[in-house]
Write a protein that holds these residues in place. Sequence first.
Motif, PDB file in Angstrom:
ATOM      1  N   ILE A 249     -52.241  36.023   9.346  1.00  0.00           N
ATOM      2  CA  ILE A 249     -52.732  35.554   7.825  1.00  0.00           C
ATOM      3  C   ILE A 249     -51.594  35.146   6.912  1.00  0.00           C
ATOM      4  CG2 ILE A 249     -54.091  36.148   5.574  1.00  0.00           C
ATOM      5  CD1 ILE A 249     -55.813  35.311   8.290  1.00  0.00           C
ATOM      6  N   ARG A 250     -50.563  35.941   6.912  1.00  0.00           N
ATOM      7  CA  ARG A 250     -49.300  35.728   5.879  1.00  0.00           C
ATOM      8  C   ARG A 250     -48.396  34.367   6.720  1.00  0.00           C
ATOM      9  NH1 ARG A 250     -43.794  36.721   5.405  1.00  0.00           N
ATOM     10  NH2 ARG A 250     -43.489  36.933   7.654  1.00  0.00           N
ATOM     11  N   ALA A 251     -48.532  34.339   7.787  1.00  0.00           N
ATOM     12  CA  ALA A 251     -47.862  32.997   8.618  1.00  0.00           C
ATOM     13  C   ALA A 251     -48.379  31.870   8.247  1.00  0.00           C
ATOM     14  CB  ALA A 251     -47.752  33.375  10.045  1.00  0.00           C
ATOM     15  N   ILE A 252     -49.906  31.937   8.305  1.00  0.00           N
ATOM     16  CA  ILE A 252     -50.704  30.892   7.977  1.00  0.00           C
ATOM     17  C   ILE A 252     -50.354  30.319   6.525  1.00  0.00           C
ATOM     18  CG2 ILE A 252     -52.891  29.871   7.668  1.00  0.00           C
ATOM     19  CD1 ILE A 252     -53.740  31.399  10.231  1.00  0.00           C
TER      20      ILE A 252
ATOM     21  N   ALA B 136     -45.170  29.540  12.995  1.00  0.00           N
ATOM     22  CA  ALA B 136     -46.044  28.736  13.940  1.00  0.00           C
ATOM     23  C   ALA B 136     -46.169  29.138  15.168  1.00  0.00           C
ATOM     24  CB  ALA B 136     -45.793  27.305  13.715  1.00  0.00           C
ATOM     25  N   LEU B 137     -45.024  29.428  15.791  1.00  0.00           N
ATOM     26  CA  LEU B 137     -45.100  29.862  17.334  1.00  0.00           C
ATOM     27  C   LEU B 137     -45.689  31.180  17.255  1.00  0.00           C
ATOM     28  CD1 LEU B 137     -41.712  28.385  18.285  1.00  0.00           C
ATOM     29  CD2 LEU B 137     -43.750  27.635  19.259  1.00  0.00           C
ATOM     30  N   TYR B 138     -45.368  32.165  16.232  1.00  0.00           N
ATOM     31  CA  TYR B 138     -46.154  33.535  16.650  1.00  0.00           C
ATOM     32  C   TYR B 138     -47.825  33.346  16.485  1.00  0.00           C
ATOM     33  CZ  TYR B 138     -47.372  38.238  15.455  1.00  0.00           C
ATOM     34  OH  TYR B 138     -48.116  39.455  15.420  1.00  0.00           O
ATOM     35  N   ILE B 139     -48.252  32.316  15.838  1.00  0.00           N
ATOM     36  CA  ILE B 139     -49.636  32.065  15.586  1.00  0.00           C
ATOM     37  C   ILE B 139     -50.191  31.800  17.021  1.00  0.00           C
ATOM     38  CG2 ILE B 139     -51.443  30.634  14.706  1.00  0.00           C
ATOM     39  CD1 ILE B 139     -49.402  30.442  12.103  1.00  0.00           C
ATOM     40  N   LEU B 140     -49.263  30.935  17.670  1.00  0.00           N
ATOM     41  CA  LEU B 140     -49.656  30.281  18.903  1.00  0.00           C
ATOM     42  C   LEU B 140     -49.615  31.621  19.928  1.00  0.00           C
ATOM     43  CD1 LEU B 140     -50.634  28.043  20.797  1.00  0.00           C
ATOM     44  CD2 LEU B 140     -48.109  27.417  20.923  1.00  0.00           C
ATOM     45  N   GLU B 141     -48.650  32.281  19.944  1.00  0.00           N
ATOM     46  CA  GLU B 141     -48.321  33.279  20.909  1.00  0.00           C
ATOM     47  C   GLU B 141     -49.724  34.305  20.958  1.00  0.00           C
ATOM     48  OE1 GLU B 141     -45.629  37.355  21.268  1.00  0.00           O
ATOM     49  OE2 GLU B 141     -44.717  35.575  20.223  1.00  0.00           O
ATOM     50  N   ILE B 142     -50.266  34.543  19.673  1.00  0.00           N
ATOM     51  CA  ILE B 142     -51.128  35.592  19.568  1.00  0.00           C
ATOM     52  C   ILE B 142     -52.727  34.875  19.912  1.00  0.00           C
ATOM     53  CG2 ILE B 142     -52.379  37.098  17.937  1.00  0.00           C
ATOM     54  CD1 ILE B 142     -49.555  37.958  19.020  1.00  0.00           C
ATOM     55  N   LEU B 143     -52.827  33.852  19.360  1.00  0.00           N
ATOM     56  CA  LEU B 143     -54.164  33.175  19.288  1.00  0.00           C
ATOM     57  C   LEU B 143     -54.432  32.538  20.649  1.00  0.00           C
ATOM     58  CD1 LEU B 143     -55.059  31.793  15.721  1.00  0.00           C
ATOM     59  CD2 LEU B 143     -55.474  34.251  16.852  1.00  0.00           C
ATOM     60  N   ASN B 144     -53.378  32.303  21.419  1.00  0.00           N
ATOM     61  CA  ASN B 144     -53.572  31.554  22.577  1.00  0.00           C
ATOM     62  C   ASN B 144     -53.877  32.456  23.820  1.00  0.00           C
ATOM     63  OD1 ASN B 144     -53.504  29.208  24.371  1.00  0.00           O
ATOM     64  ND2 ASN B 144     -51.314  29.761  24.947  1.00  0.00           N
ATOM     65  N   ASP B 145     -55.094  32.940  23.640  1.00  0.00           N
ATOM     66  CA  ASP B 145     -55.682  34.122  24.125  1.00  0.00           C
ATOM     67  C   ASP B 145     -57.120  33.822  24.895  1.00  0.00           C
ATOM     68  OD1 ASP B 145     -56.910  36.674  24.959  1.00  0.00           O
ATOM     69  OD2 ASP B 145     -56.145  37.722  23.105  1.00  0.00           O
ATOM     70  N   ASN B 146     -56.978  33.592  26.262  1.00  0.00           N
ATOM     71  CA  ASN B 146     -58.143  33.064  26.840  1.00  0.00           C
ATOM     72  C   ASN B 146     -59.238  34.151  27.201  1.00  0.00           C
ATOM     73  OD1 ASN B 146     -56.816  34.399  29.011  1.00  0.00           O
ATOM     74  ND2 ASN B 146     -56.392  32.566  30.085  1.00  0.00           N
TER      75      ASN B 146
END
Length: 125
Positions: free
Chosen positions: A29-32, A55-65
Motif C-alpha cells: 500500500i505504501r508503494a502504491i 513498482a517491481l516489489y508490487i509486481l513481485e508480490i502480486l504476480n501470484d498465481n
Amino acid sequence: MKYFEHAKEIWTKYVPKSGQSDIVEGELIRAIEKLRWEAQSNGNGNWDEGFEMLALYILEILNDNDVFRPETLSEIQSDVNTLLTSEYEPYLEDDLYDRLADRVIEWHFAKKGPIKRTINQNLYR
C-alpha cells in the motif's frame, strides 16, 4: 476503489510515518501511494531507481498465481508495466492505483495476513 476501508486500515496499522513497513501488505500500500503521489504531485520529476524498486516489489508480490486468475495477473502486469514506463509520461488517473490497491487487499485476504517482511536496506524511498 472496492476495498478502501480495508486499505485505510492497513495503512493506519502497518505503514509508519516514515520508512518502510515491516508488513508486506503495508509496504504494498505504501508503494502504491508513493508511486501515485510521485506521478500526480511531481509529474515523476523525482523518478529514479527507488520508484522502480517500489513498482517491481508490487509486481513481485502480486504476480501470484495461487491467488489470482490469469486475466487478473495480466492486468496486474500491465498496470505495473504502465508505471515502470511512465517516467516521462506519468500515469495521473486514480483507476490504476486503486485497482492495484484492491489487488493488495484481495491478496491479503487470500494469504490470511498480515505477513511479516524484512526491510530492504537498498530502498531509500
